[in-house]
Design an enzyme around this catalytic site. Structure first.
Site, PDB file in Angstrom:
ATOM      1  CG  ASP A  41      -2.373  -1.090   0.951  1.00  0.00           C
ATOM      2  OD1 ASP A  41      -2.058  -2.164   1.996  1.00  0.00           O
ATOM      3  OD2 ASP A  41      -2.309  -0.747  -0.600  1.00  0.00           O
ATOM      4  CG  ASP A 183      -7.630  -2.704  -0.554  1.00  0.00           C
ATOM      5  OD1 ASP A 183      -6.484  -2.908  -0.840  1.00  0.00           O
ATOM      6  OD2 ASP A 183      -7.501  -2.567   0.863  1.00  0.00           O
TER       7      ASP A 183
HETATM    8  C1  DX5 Z   1      -6.230   1.461   2.422  1.00  0.00           C
HETATM    9  C2  DX5 Z   1      -5.799   0.173   2.730  1.00  0.00           C
HETATM   10  C3  DX5 Z   1      -6.104  -0.725   3.184  1.00  0.00           C
HETATM   11  C4  DX5 Z   1      -5.565  -2.141   3.428  1.00  0.00           C
HETATM   12  C5  DX5 Z   1      -5.901  -3.335   4.334  1.00  0.00           C
HETATM   13  O1  DX5 Z   1      -5.746   2.646   1.958  1.00  0.00           O
HETATM   14  O2  DX5 Z   1      -5.401  -0.865   1.679  1.00  0.00           O
HETATM   15  O3  DX5 Z   1      -7.744  -1.263   2.951  1.00  0.00           O
HETATM   16  O4  DX5 Z   1      -4.871  -2.704   2.374  1.00  0.00           O
HETATM   17  O5  DX5 Z   1      -6.767  -2.723   5.342  1.00  0.00           O
HETATM   18  P1  DX5 Z   1      -7.634  -3.483   5.954  1.00  0.00           P
HETATM   19  O6  DX5 Z   1      -7.928  -5.241   5.955  1.00  0.00           O
HETATM   20  O7  DX5 Z   1      -7.367  -3.240   7.556  1.00  0.00           O
HETATM   21  O8  DX5 Z   1      -9.181  -3.055   6.215  1.00  0.00           O
END
Ligand code: DX5
Length: 235
Positions: A41, A183
């Site tokens: 990310d 995501d």
């Molecule tokens: C947001 C990020 C999150 C991450 C996953 O910008 O991209 O979505 O990847 O986070 P969780 O699985 O904790 O929601």
């Protein structure tokens, strides 16, 4: 059109929740736990409030796993450093439609670097934003949170968009080539809706790293739940 997705379910963990001082060990542990790829990310503090890592950090983890790396570029200017993310070991670059003035050209640039391109859609961005670039991508990412932070609540209304994107891909005859990724807030209680709507690549962070039974259990649990949802058993 509800053609069954042809591409397999994939688990693509976000390393956002990881202790950044041990990224190498963390990606090795994720590989051992059975994930299919690693999602980085990348956040620039402009396109999203948060700031994470650049190509050098990704490159430092490259030798610790054989898994494919994909960079989720939550950045205002994805063209500027695209080559560096590929050089760091990312084989897929996912850019945000909202950050690209010339999305078709950006995806062409990514292909010229030898990587595959993906397009991410923020919650307010319609599925139609990718209608004219499906031939240039191997993945469409439907964000199920507003980007920038892990641990947010899943936005269930995005399931209609997941289905729209899946149907667009199927209608274009690209079901065997273009993934639908989700995501944000993906875990045991939300994966069923996302997979039933047509998602086959599941990005998860919090849900994987907070499972009391460990990473391997979390990965297997998520995969099983997604496969059940896709097969319609839902149980
Ligand atoms: C947001 C990020 C999150 C991450 C996953 O910008 O991209 O979505 O990847 O986070 P969780 O699985 O904790 O929601």
């Amino acid at each position: 059109m509800t053609a069954a997705p042809i591409l397999p379910i994939e688990i693509a963990p976000s390393v956002l929740p990881v202790d950044f001082s041990r990224l190498g060990d963390a990606v090795a542990e994720l590989e051992a736990a059975g994930v299919d790829r690693i999602q980085w990310d990348v956040m620039d503090g402009q396109f999203v409030p948060n700031l994470t890592f650049g190509p050098a950090v990704i490159a430092s983890a490259r030798r610790h796993t054989s898994l494919p790396f994909e960079a989720h570029l939550m950045v205002l200017t994805p063209d500027v450093m695209a080559a560096e993310y590929v050089a760091a070991g990312c084989t897929r670059l996912i850019v945000h439609a909202e950050a690209c003035l010339h999305l078709h050209r950006t995806l062409g640039n990514i292909a010229s670097l030898g990587a595959t391109g993906g397009v991410a859609l923020n919650p307010a961005t319609p599925a139609s934003a990718v209608a004219h670039v499906l031939d240039l991508v191997d993945l469409v990412l439907v964000m199920t949170v507003n980007p920038g932070f892990g641990g947010q609540r899943y936005i269930a209304t995005m399931e209609r968009k997941i289905r729209q994107v899946r149907d667009m891909i199927d209608a274009a005859g690209l079901s065997d080539r273009v993934h639908v990724e989700v995501d944000g807030g993906i875990g045991p209680t939300t994966v069923t809706g996302a997979a039933a709507a047509g998602a086959n690549v599941l990005v998860a962070g919090s849900a994987l790293f907070t499972d009391p039974l460990g990473l391997a259990h979390a990965v297997s649990d998520l995969r099983t739940a997604a496969e059940r949802a896709r097969s319609g058993s839902g149980s």
